[in-house]
Scaffold this active site. Structure first.
Site, short mmCIF file in Angstrom:
data_model
loop_
_atom_site.label_atom_id
_atom_site.label_comp_id
_atom_site.label_asym_id
_atom_site.label_seq_id
_atom_site.Cartn_x
_atom_site.Cartn_y
_atom_site.Cartn_z
N ASP A 1 0.89 -1.29 0.11
CA ASP A 1 0.03 -0.16 -0.16
C ASP A 1 1.05 1.16 0.01
O ASP A 1 1.95 1.17 0.50
CB ASP A 1 -0.91 -0.08 1.28
N ASP B 1 -1.42 -0.50 6.18
CA ASP B 1 -1.66 -0.04 7.50
C ASP B 1 -3.10 0.47 7.78
O ASP B 1 -3.60 0.81 8.94
CB ASP B 1 -0.79 1.13 7.85
N ASP C 1 -7.03 -1.60 3.99
CA ASP C 1 -6.10 -2.91 3.70
C ASP C 1 -6.54 -4.05 4.31
O ASP C 1 -5.97 -5.20 3.84
CB ASP C 1 -4.78 -2.32 3.99
#
Length: 756
Positions: free
Chosen positions: A445, A644, A648
């Site tokens: 990410d 995080d 996600d």
């Protein structure tokens, strides 16, 4: 205290406790008593018992599926159970104390027994009659076998009753057969055939083999228990970070020191300079710098003011603060870390299934091999055949004990996960530790993982007739009412520049475009080009500056005042330090690195260029993140996902290995198999090194265990005798079996010093 008798009339050292007066032989014994009177007033047999809370669940460190209320032994492997919840003050280990006591007793009796047996073997029967010698051996061996070795016979019987054959099955058979044979030979030598009896009508006995094997197995148990205690050093180090007390604010000018377990959610706690923060919470008064190296690994203190969160066990600097507790006891981050490490140490890696499968048929195969050895020597061996058959059959049982095989994987997992915790890599389970070395694709990410996740204002471009401070002042005033991260960046920048931010009015959010309102009775608009177009405001004068910032992956917002363009603001989310180096290291190790983000492609590609990522998936919705991970797995890729945020979490759960940043959300950490406390990509590199080192260590242990048993059984059975006249004594077999366990333990403990 020490066993000496004291005359109350002449004793120089005395103390009063609970209405009674106690006398002591020395100041040392008096000091020990004063330190813990209740302990020494308990019956001697109860002093070494660990006091645990009622209802405590106990589990097997090798078979975590075994859980029961109260202590006992594992029905699968026979190992002593231990409390499920780790504690800092564990107290003495009752099993270690008991095994140590039995070992020293067995050593004190077995060594002279062995010397006597060797002397008789070397020098014949001169000195003492053989009958007297046998009774002396019987007297020495009986306490060793029946008292020192009693736990082994209990576990032997349990293994038969539960049909879980294990190392204690073999030990119980080997020692029991040797001792029983020797007892019968001593008490009723006439019941044996003449071919087994000596000229005196007596039968040779093997008390020394039974006693020495018992002593050696007890030595192995003591070493193993001490090694298991060493594997818990990482957990105890974590638990030791928390302070024992907290300073509770009870009134206007009154504070009270209370035990940490009495702190409740909502309590106000005073943190003085240099003290550890007791629990997780929020600063409500004062300011200071806090050393958060425990969490982030960074030695630079972090400034904390009103409204900032603080974490238990971090260290306050030179300032004084008052905080409000909002996570206490088991809910603090430190407690969660400890539980995660403890659970990981008891979890089972997939490779353990191989050892379990082998152990499942290994013990019955060894018993069968022992029977075949006995039969073969009884019919084919030299005289005295029965004696040779018995000795070799016992040697097969003892040397083939699969204790090293059972320890090979769990010991490495225990030490490896503890070492990871010390390096800020929290592994939730052993399966993740095993899979991490096999990962060939890493999906990352962007926001909060590759980047800091906290945008900062990087540039202000005013139009002619405007200055930077004015543009920033008006933009920050309008954004004070917004919770958007970009708004916080502008307000923070204005405060850093010492700009007073006025109040705004008529605030309105225009979905997908920006915000509008009034500041100092002047209409203000802040947003993207689409907002300017909808308000018929020409932004072409600053389009070139805006495009330059967009090409760097920075966000751009136009500011309009009184219906005219006033300036453009550029906001960037900085890339984390070390991100580029970590990506380069991962790519050098053969891992395909993919960035996946919900941000627009231009911004995503700009960040990807800065960190060295070639493959970018942009404009990805949360649900699509999970689908992308699943597609990669269907393409036979071993996928790790690092993120995080809450968005996600589905992708983290769908990956082979989910990796959460410790600086992210609780939902992400719950969904992930590995949590990086520091929150940097370097933690992924450390996790890979940890996985490789641990799995290499497990393979070494398994190889040694398999080779040792595969070579030991035929040698003990006597295959070398026809060519070399070599037979393996049961005592040597016992020593070799103990050595194999110690070798596996020692190899596993090397992981404590592995460089990550």
């Amino acid at each position: 205290m020490c066993g000496m008798k004291v005359d109350p009339a002449t004793a120089e050292h005395s103390d009063d406790f609970a209405g009674s007066r106690f006398h002591f032989c020395s100041a040392h014994c008096l000091a020990r008593f004063k330190a813990d009177p209740a302990r020494y007033l308990r019956p001697a047999a109860a002093r070494d018992v660990v006091e645990v809370a009622a209802g405590t669940i106990w589990t097997c460190p090798m078979h975590p599926e075994i859980r029961q209320e109260g202590p006992g032994t594992c029905p699968i492997c026979g190992m002593g159970l231990e409390p499920l919840e780790p504690e800092l003050e564990e107290g003495p280990n009752p099993e270690l104390i008991d095994m140590t006591r039995r070992f020293w007793t067995s050593a004190a009796l077995a060594l002279p027994l062995a010397v006597l047996a060797i002397a008789m073997e070397l020098f014949g029967w001169q000195g003492l009659p053989m009958r007297v010698t046998q009774w002396l051996q019987f007297a020495l061996a009986t306490p060793v076998v029946l008292w020192c070795g009693w736990p082994f016979f209990e576990r032997f019987w349990q293994s038969l009753r539960t049909r879980h054959l294990n190392m204690f099955t073999l030990i119980g058979l080997g020692v029991g057969v040797a001792y029983t044979y020797s007892v019968v030979a001593t008490l009723a030598p006439g019941s044996f055939p003449p071919s087994l009896r000596t000229m005196d009508g007596l039968v040779p006995v093997y008390f020394e083999a039974a006693a020495m094997i018992t002593a050696l197995v007890l030595l192995g148990q003591v070493l193993e228990l001490r090694a298991r205690a060493a594997t818990g050093s990482a957990i105890r180090a974590l638990l030791g970070l928390a302070p024992k007390t907290a300073r509770k604010v009870t009134g206007a000018d009154q504070d009270e020191d209370v035990p940490l377990d009495q702190v409740q959610v909502g309590d106000l706690l005073r943190i003085r300079p240099g003290e550890k923060i007791p629990v997780d919470g929020v600063v409500v008064e004062g300011r200071s710098s806090v050393d958060e190296a425990m969490i982030s690994g960074e030695p630079v203190p972090v400034e904390k003011t009103e409204g900032d969160r603080v974490t238990g066990a971090t260290v306050n600097g030179t300032g004084s603060m008052v905080m409000r507790a909002d996570r206490v006891g088991r809910d603090t981050m430190l407690s969660q870390i400890v539980r995660m490490v403890a659970d990981a140490q008891r979890s089972r890696a997939p490779i353990q299934a191989l050892a379990d499968k082998v152990s499942g048929w290994f013990v019955p195969a060894v018993v069968l091999a022992s029977i075949i050895t006995f039969v073969a020597w009884s019919f084919l061996g030299p005289e005295p055949r029965t004696v040779h058959a018995l000795v070799n059959a016992i040697a097969v049982l003892i040397i083939a004990c699969p204790c090293a095989l059972g320890l090979a994987t769990p010991m490495s997992i225990m030490v490896g996960t503890g070492r990871g915790a010390q390096a800020g890599v929290l592994v939730k389970n052993a399966e993740a530790l095993e899979l991490t070395e096999k990962i060939d694709t890493l999906v990352i990410d962007k926001t909060g993982t590759l980047t800091v996740g906290k945008p900062r204002l990087v540039a202000v471009h005013p139009v002619a007739g405007m200055d930077e401070d004015t543009v920033l002042r008006l933009a920050a005033a309008l954004e004070r009412g917004s919770e958007h991260p970009l708004a916080a960046a502008m307000v923070e920048a204005a405060q850093e520049h010492g700009i007073a931010v006025p109040e705004s009015a008529d605030f309105a959010s225009v979905t997908g475009k920006g915000v509008t309102g009034t500041v100092d009775d002047r209409p203000i608009a802040l947003g993207n080009g689409a907002l300017m177009d909808s308000l018929h405001i020409d932004s072409s004068a600053l389009e070139d500056a805006a495009d330059e910032h967009r090409s760097k992956g920075e966000g751009v917002m136009f500011v309009a005042v009184d219906g005219s363009l006033a300036g453009v603001l550029a906001v960037a989310d900085p890339v984390k330090d070390g991100a580029a180096a970590a990506v380069a290291e991962l790519r050098r190790s053969g891992i395909r690195v993919v960035m996946m983000t919900g941000d627009n492609r231009k911004t995503a590609e700009a960040v990807a260029r800065r960190v060295g990522i070639d493959e970018v998936m942009a404009d990805v919705l949360p649900a699509r993140k999970q689908a992308n991970v699943e597609e990669l797995r269907r393409a036979s890729r071993r996928v790790a996902m690092a993120g995080d945020g809450i968005n996600d979490a589905p992708a983290l759960a769908a990956a082979d290995v989910g990796i959460a940043m410790g600086t992210g959300t609780d939902v992400a950490m719950e969904s992930a198999a590995i949590t990086l406390l520091k929150g940097d990509l370097g933690g992924i590199v450390r996790a890979r090194h940890l996985s490789r080192a641990t799995m290499r260590n497990i393979r070494q242990n398994l190889f040694f265990s398999f080779v040792f048993n595969a070579a030991g059984v035929p040698i003990a059975a006597g295959v070398l005798y026809p060519w070399f006249g070599l037979l393996l004594s049961p005592i040597i077999a016992g020593a070799a079996m103990a050595f194999s366990s110690v070798a596996v333990i020692g190899n596993s403990l090397r992981l404590r010093s592995v460089r990550l």
